[in-house]
Design a protein around this motif. Structure first.
Motif, PDB file in Angstrom:
ATOM      1  N   SER A 183       0.827  -1.203   0.000  1.00  0.00           N
ATOM      2  CA  SER A 183       0.000   0.000   0.000  1.00  0.00           C
ATOM      3  C   SER A 183       0.866   1.260   0.000  1.00  0.00           C
ATOM      4  O   SER A 183       0.525   2.247  -0.641  1.00  0.00           O
ATOM      5  CB  SER A 183      -0.956   0.001   1.189  1.00  0.00           C
ATOM      6  OG  SER A 183      -0.243  -0.006   2.403  1.00  0.00           O
ATOM      7  N   ASP A 184       2.013   1.230   0.693  1.00  0.00           N
ATOM      8  CA  ASP A 184       2.939   2.360   0.660  1.00  0.00           C
ATOM      9  C   ASP A 184       3.513   2.519  -0.745  1.00  0.00           C
ATOM     10  O   ASP A 184       3.665   3.635  -1.231  1.00  0.00           O
ATOM     11  CB  ASP A 184       4.087   2.152   1.651  1.00  0.00           C
ATOM     12  CG  ASP A 184       3.616   2.172   3.098  1.00  0.00           C
ATOM     13  OD1 ASP A 184       2.563   2.770   3.380  1.00  0.00           O
ATOM     14  OD2 ASP A 184       4.304   1.562   3.942  1.00  0.00           O
ATOM     15  N   LEU A 185       3.819   1.422  -1.368  1.00  0.00           N
ATOM     16  CA  LEU A 185       4.379   1.425  -2.711  1.00  0.00           C
ATOM     17  C   LEU A 185       3.364   1.964  -3.724  1.00  0.00           C
ATOM     18  O   LEU A 185       3.718   2.666  -4.664  1.00  0.00           O
ATOM     19  CB  LEU A 185       4.809   0.005  -3.088  1.00  0.00           C
ATOM     20  CG  LEU A 185       5.573  -0.186  -4.374  1.00  0.00           C
ATOM     21  CD1 LEU A 185       6.833   0.672  -4.384  1.00  0.00           C
ATOM     22  CD2 LEU A 185       5.948  -1.648  -4.528  1.00  0.00           C
ATOM     23  N   PHE A 186       2.105   1.673  -3.511  1.00  0.00           N
ATOM     24  CA  PHE A 186       1.043   2.118  -4.415  1.00  0.00           C
ATOM     25  C   PHE A 186       1.029   3.636  -4.554  1.00  0.00           C
ATOM     26  O   PHE A 186       0.835   4.175  -5.641  1.00  0.00           O
ATOM     27  CB  PHE A 186      -0.325   1.615  -3.921  1.00  0.00           C
ATOM     28  CG  PHE A 186      -1.445   1.897  -4.855  1.00  0.00           C
ATOM     29  CD1 PHE A 186      -1.658   1.104  -5.964  1.00  0.00           C
ATOM     30  CD2 PHE A 186      -2.298   2.970  -4.639  1.00  0.00           C
ATOM     31  CE1 PHE A 186      -2.696   1.371  -6.852  1.00  0.00           C
ATOM     32  CE2 PHE A 186      -3.333   3.245  -5.512  1.00  0.00           C
ATOM     33  CZ  PHE A 186      -3.530   2.446  -6.626  1.00  0.00           C
ATOM     34  N   TYR A 187       1.253   4.352  -3.460  1.00  0.00           N
ATOM     35  CA  TYR A 187       1.193   5.814  -3.457  1.00  0.00           C
ATOM     36  C   TYR A 187       2.559   6.489  -3.569  1.00  0.00           C
ATOM     37  O   TYR A 187       2.648   7.709  -3.505  1.00  0.00           O
ATOM     38  CB  TYR A 187       0.482   6.314  -2.192  1.00  0.00           C
ATOM     39  CG  TYR A 187      -0.965   5.886  -2.150  1.00  0.00           C
ATOM     40  CD1 TYR A 187      -1.906   6.488  -2.986  1.00  0.00           C
ATOM     41  CD2 TYR A 187      -1.388   4.869  -1.311  1.00  0.00           C
ATOM     42  CE1 TYR A 187      -3.231   6.091  -2.973  1.00  0.00           C
ATOM     43  CE2 TYR A 187      -2.716   4.469  -1.294  1.00  0.00           C
ATOM     44  CZ  TYR A 187      -3.633   5.078  -2.120  1.00  0.00           C
ATOM     45  OH  TYR A 187      -4.941   4.680  -2.108  1.00  0.00           O
ATOM     46  N   SER A 188       3.610   5.719  -3.737  1.00  0.00           N
ATOM     47  CA  SER A 188       4.965   6.260  -3.783  1.00  0.00           C
ATOM     48  C   SER A 188       5.189   7.151  -5.003  1.00  0.00           C
ATOM     49  O   SER A 188       4.731   6.848  -6.108  1.00  0.00           O
ATOM     50  CB  SER A 188       5.970   5.105  -3.794  1.00  0.00           C
ATOM     51  OG  SER A 188       7.277   5.612  -3.874  1.00  0.00           O
TER      52      SER A 188
END
Length: 95
Positions: A3-8
């Motif tokens: 999920s962090d990677l999705f918005y990176s």
């Protein structure tokens, strides 16, 4: 975490010559419990396959080595920086 990677706004992309290679990469990375996403290949990147692996720059060397050790053919590696609604894409050297 994915999920962090999705918005990176800063990440790396691995591209492949064929969908089968992208799916093999997904299988290998899942078995390693890696933090990654399968995404459509960005328009800014011309490639034969429409799927790419999105991952954190911090994990690039490790995951790339794991894919090479599992004989996954990676076509290209790119560093992506989001700038507003646009992507700044830089091709990195395969090693």
């Amino acid at each position: 975490m994915a999920s962090d990677l999705f918005y990176s706004d800063s990440y790396c992309i691995l591209t492949f010559a064929a969908t089968a290679h992208a799916l093999k990469a997904e299988k290998v990375l899942k078995n390693l419990e890696a933090d990654f996403l399968i995404i459509p290949t960005l328009r800014e990147i011309s490639t034969s396959c429409g799927l790419s692996v999105k991952l954190s720059p911090d994990n690039l060397d490790r995951y790339f080595t794991d894919l090479m050790n599992n004989r996954v053919a990676v076509e290209g590696i790119y560093q992506v920086e989001k700038e507003g609604k646009k992507n700044r894409v830089k091709k990195l050297e395969l090693s």
